[in-house]
Design an enzyme around this catalytic site. Structure first.
Site, PDB file in Angstrom:
ATOM      1  N   TYR A  23     -17.622   0.334 -12.056  1.00 30.63           N
ATOM      2  CA  TYR A  23     -17.593   0.739 -13.505  1.00 30.63           C
ATOM      3  C   TYR A  23     -17.531  -0.473 -14.564  1.00 30.63           C
ATOM      4  O   TYR A  23     -16.835  -1.310 -13.876  1.00 30.63           O
ATOM      5  CB  TYR A  23     -16.452   1.985 -13.642  1.00 30.63           C
ATOM      6  CG  TYR A  23     -16.553   3.195 -12.933  1.00 30.63           C
ATOM      7  CD1 TYR A  23     -17.221   3.847 -13.291  1.00 30.63           C
ATOM      8  CD2 TYR A  23     -15.400   3.316 -12.065  1.00 30.63           C
ATOM      9  CE1 TYR A  23     -17.399   5.281 -12.730  1.00 30.63           C
ATOM     10  CE2 TYR A  23     -15.646   4.640 -11.462  1.00 30.63           C
ATOM     11  CZ  TYR A  23     -16.668   5.442 -11.667  1.00 30.63           C
ATOM     12  OH  TYR A  23     -16.774   6.776 -10.971  1.00 30.63           O
TER      13      TYR A  23
ATOM     14  N   LYS B 131      16.915   3.292  -2.675  1.00 29.68           N
ATOM     15  CA  LYS B 131      16.547   4.406  -3.739  1.00 29.68           C
ATOM     16  C   LYS B 131      14.946   4.562  -3.586  1.00 29.68           C
ATOM     17  O   LYS B 131      14.223   3.698  -2.969  1.00 29.68           O
ATOM     18  CB  LYS B 131      16.920   4.108  -5.330  1.00 29.68           C
ATOM     19  CG  LYS B 131      16.206   2.967  -5.832  1.00 29.68           C
ATOM     20  CD  LYS B 131      16.539   2.410  -7.087  1.00 29.68           C
ATOM     21  CE  LYS B 131      16.131   1.193  -7.561  1.00 29.68           C
ATOM     22  NZ  LYS B 131      16.866   0.533  -8.578  1.00 29.68           N
TER      23      LYS B 131
ATOM     24  N   ARG C 224      23.631   3.512 -19.325  1.00 33.58           N
ATOM     25  CA  ARG C 224      23.528   4.820 -18.712  1.00 33.58           C
ATOM     26  C   ARG C 224      24.907   5.330 -18.312  1.00 33.58           C
ATOM     27  O   ARG C 224      25.480   5.843 -19.651  1.00 33.58           O
ATOM     28  CB  ARG C 224      22.731   4.394 -17.216  1.00 33.58           C
ATOM     29  CG  ARG C 224      21.269   4.195 -17.298  1.00 33.58           C
ATOM     30  CD  ARG C 224      20.996   3.903 -15.901  1.00 33.58           C
ATOM     31  NE  ARG C 224      19.237   3.648 -16.233  1.00 33.58           N
ATOM     32  CZ  ARG C 224      18.494   3.280 -15.217  1.00 33.58           C
ATOM     33  NH1 ARG C 224      19.260   2.840 -13.942  1.00 33.58           N
ATOM     34  NH2 ARG C 224      17.257   2.825 -15.118  1.00 33.58           N
TER      35      ARG C 224
HETATM   36  C1  LIG Z   1      17.571  -0.567  -7.963  1.00 29.09           C
HETATM   37  C2  LIG Z   1      18.840  -0.708  -8.183  1.00 29.09           C
HETATM   38  C3  LIG Z   1      19.250  -2.209  -7.263  1.00 29.09           C
HETATM   39  C4  LIG Z   1      18.584  -2.899  -6.489  1.00 29.09           C
HETATM   40  O1  LIG Z   1      17.649  -3.476  -7.078  1.00 29.09           O
HETATM   41  P1  LIG Z   1      16.633  -4.663  -6.632  1.00 29.09           P
HETATM   42  O2  LIG Z   1      16.121  -5.402  -8.005  1.00 29.09           O
HETATM   43  O3  LIG Z   1      15.314  -3.727  -6.306  1.00 29.09           O
HETATM   44  O4  LIG Z   1      17.289  -5.383  -5.799  1.00 29.09           O
HETATM   45  C5  LIG Z   1      20.624  -2.465  -7.526  1.00 29.09           C
HETATM   46  N1  LIG Z   1      21.692  -1.625  -8.251  1.00 29.09           N
HETATM   47  C6  LIG Z   1      21.224  -0.661  -8.716  1.00 29.09           C
HETATM   48  C7  LIG Z   1      22.353   0.340  -9.559  1.00 29.09           C
HETATM   49  C8  LIG Z   1      20.030  -0.174  -8.715  1.00 29.09           C
HETATM   50  O5  LIG Z   1      19.607   1.111  -9.373  1.00 29.09           O
END
Ligand SMILES: *Cc1c(COP(=O)(O)O)cnc(C)c1O
Length: 363
Positions: free
Chosen positions: A256, A31, A130
Site C-alpha cells: 500500500y 499483569k 491513581r
Molecule cells: C507494570 C507495573 C510494574 C512493572 O513495570 P515494568 O516497567 O514492566 O517493569 C511495576 N509496578 C506496577 C504497579 C506496575 O503497574
C-alpha cells in the site's frame, strides 16, 4: 497461521540477570496476562526456578495464579475497595494493596469475620494519581496499621509515573516522597516491611530506587525502553508459514501507498501475518488522522534512508521486509534465500502487542 513462540528459559535467565543487577528481591510483575506471554505458564517457569512471590494488577489475575500455584504469595498491586474483592482476597489469602483508610477498614472487617489476618502492603500515591494514600495523609495509614488488627502490614510501595530515562528529577521527587512516608511509619513505631517503588526502568537506571525489592515486568521480556548494560534477552517471536514465493520484475510496486519500487527483479515471499496479529502495531499508523499521515510519511522517509528497515528471519537468514506492513500480509525479499512456501518466517515482536487469538507455543 501465526504462532507466538515464548522462550521460557530466556525469561528465567532475565529474572536471574535482574537479581544480579539489582542485588535485591525481584518480584515478577505478571499483569496483562504476563504482558501477553501467558501468566500461568510464566509463573510456573519462574516457580520452578525458585520464585515464590509474584505481583499482579487485577483481582482476576490473582485468582487465576492462586488456582495454578496455591502456595505462592500473590501481591495484588491495585487497591480494591469493594466488599466482593475483600471477600475473595481474604478467602484465598492474597496479599492486598491498601490505599485508603476506608478500604482498610472494610478489608479488616471482612478478615475479622473470618477470623483471619490479611497481609497488606500500604500503597502511597507519590505522583501517579491513581490509588494510594497521599503523602500528606500518611497519618491515616499509620492509624490503619495501628488499629486494624486483622491487617498485617508486610510492605509499603509506590509507583513511578515518569520513568523513561529522561526525567531523573521526577523520579527523585517521588522517591523522596515515598521515603518520607515510610520514615513516618517507622517514627510511629510501625515496621513498614518490604519497601518497593522501582519498576524495570527505575531499577536499571537508578540504583537508589531499589530499596528492599523491585517489581519487574518488561525486563523479564528483555524489552525495556531505556538503555542498559544488563545483558537481557528478548523474549517473543512470531512465527508464520510463508504462503507463496515468486519473482517480481524490476520497477514493480510492493504494498500500500506505493512506497517501495523494486530496483531489480526480486524473489519475494508472501507471509500471511501483519497488523492483525500484532506485528509492528507499535509502528502501525492510522492513516485517517492527519498527524498519523505525517508520522507515516516520516516512517516512509526513514525507510527510504535505511534507518527504518525491518527484517524477518527465514531459514536462519535475515530477509528484508518490503513495502508497508499490511493488515494480513507481509512481503519479504528472499532473492538470496533458498526457501519455499511452507517454510517459516520469524519476526521479533513484543508479546504485549500480539493479538490474544494468536496461539502461544512455549519452548
Ligand atoms: C507494570 C507495573 C510494574 C512493572 O513495570 P515494568 O516497567 O514492566 O517493569 C511495576 N509496578 C506496577 C504497579 C506496575 O503497574
Amino acid at each position: 497461521m501465526s504462532t507466538l513462540i515464548v522462550q521460557k528459559n530466556l525469561i528465567v535467565d532475565n529474572y536471574h540477570i535482574m537479581c544480579g543487577e539489582t542485588g535485591v528481591k525481584v518480584i515478577p510483575m505478571l499483569k496483562g496476562n504476563a504482558y501477553g506471554l501467558g501468566d500461568v505458564e510464566i509463573a510456573r517457569a519462574l516457580y520452578d526456578a525458585g520464585v515464590k512471590m509474584f505481583s499482579v494488577s487485577r483481582l482476576e489475575e490473582a485468582m487465576r495464579l492462586h488456582e495454578a500455584l496455591p502456595d505462592v504469595e500473590i501481591l495484588l498491586l491495585t487497591p480494591y475497595s469493594t466488599e466482593k474483592a475483600a471477600n475473595i482476597i481474604t478467602d484465598i489469602d492474597i496479599t492486598a494493596a491498601v490505599g485508603s483508610y476506608d478500604s482498610a477498614v472494610l478489608l479488616n472487617g471482612v478478615a475479622a469475620k473470618k477470623d483471619k489476618k490479611c497481609r497488606v502492603h500500604i500503597a502511597f500515591d507519590t505522583g501517579m494519581g491513581r490509588s494510594g494514600f497521599l503523602p500528606q495523609e500518611v497519618e491515616k495509614a499509620i492509624q490503619a496499621a495501628k488499629y486494624l488488627t486483622n491487617l498485617t502490614v508486610c510492605g509499603c510501595f509506590s509507583h513511578f509515573s515518569n520513568c523513561f530515562g529522561k526525567s531523573k528529577k521526577d523520579v527523585a521527587l517521588q522517591l523522596e516522597q515515598f521515603l518520607k512516608c515510610t520514615s513516618a511509619l517507622k517514627s510511629a513505631g510501625i515496621d513498614p516491611g518490604m519497601c518497593h517503588i522501582a519498576n524495570s526502568n527505575a531499577s536499571l537506571l537508578y540504583p537508589e530506587t531499589r530499596l528492599n525489592a523491585v517489581r519487574t515486568g518488561s525486563a523479564l521480556l528483555g524489552r525495556v525502553g531505556v538503555k542498559t548494560k544488563a545483558p537481557l534477552k528478548r523474549v517473543g517471536a512470531l512465527q508464520c508459514e510463508i504462503c507463496d514465493t515468486h519473482w517480481l520484475p524490476a520497477g514493480h510496486n510492493i504494498g500500500y501507498g506505493n512506497t517501495m519500487k523494486t530496483k531489480k527483479a526480486l524473489k519475494i515471499a508472501v507471509i500471511p501475518t501483519g497488523y492483525a496479529d500484532g506485528l509492528y502495531v507499535c509502528k502501525a499508523k492510522d492513516t485517517f488522522r492527519f498527524r498519523d499521515v505525517l508520522r507515516y510519511g516520516f516512517q516512509d522517509f526513514k525507510y527510504l534512508f535505511g534507518s527504518g528497515k525491518m527484517y524477518c528471519k527465514i531459514k536462519g537468514k535475515k530477509a528484508r521486509i518490503l513495502g508497508r506492513i499490511g493488515f494480513c500480509n507481509v512481503v519479504a525479499d528472499i532473492s538470496n534465500i533458498d526457501c519455499n512456501a511452507g517454510d517459516i518466517a520469524e519476526f521479533s515482536i513484543n508479546p504485549m502487542y500480539v493479538n490474544t487469538n494468536v496461539p502461544r507455543a512455549y519452548v
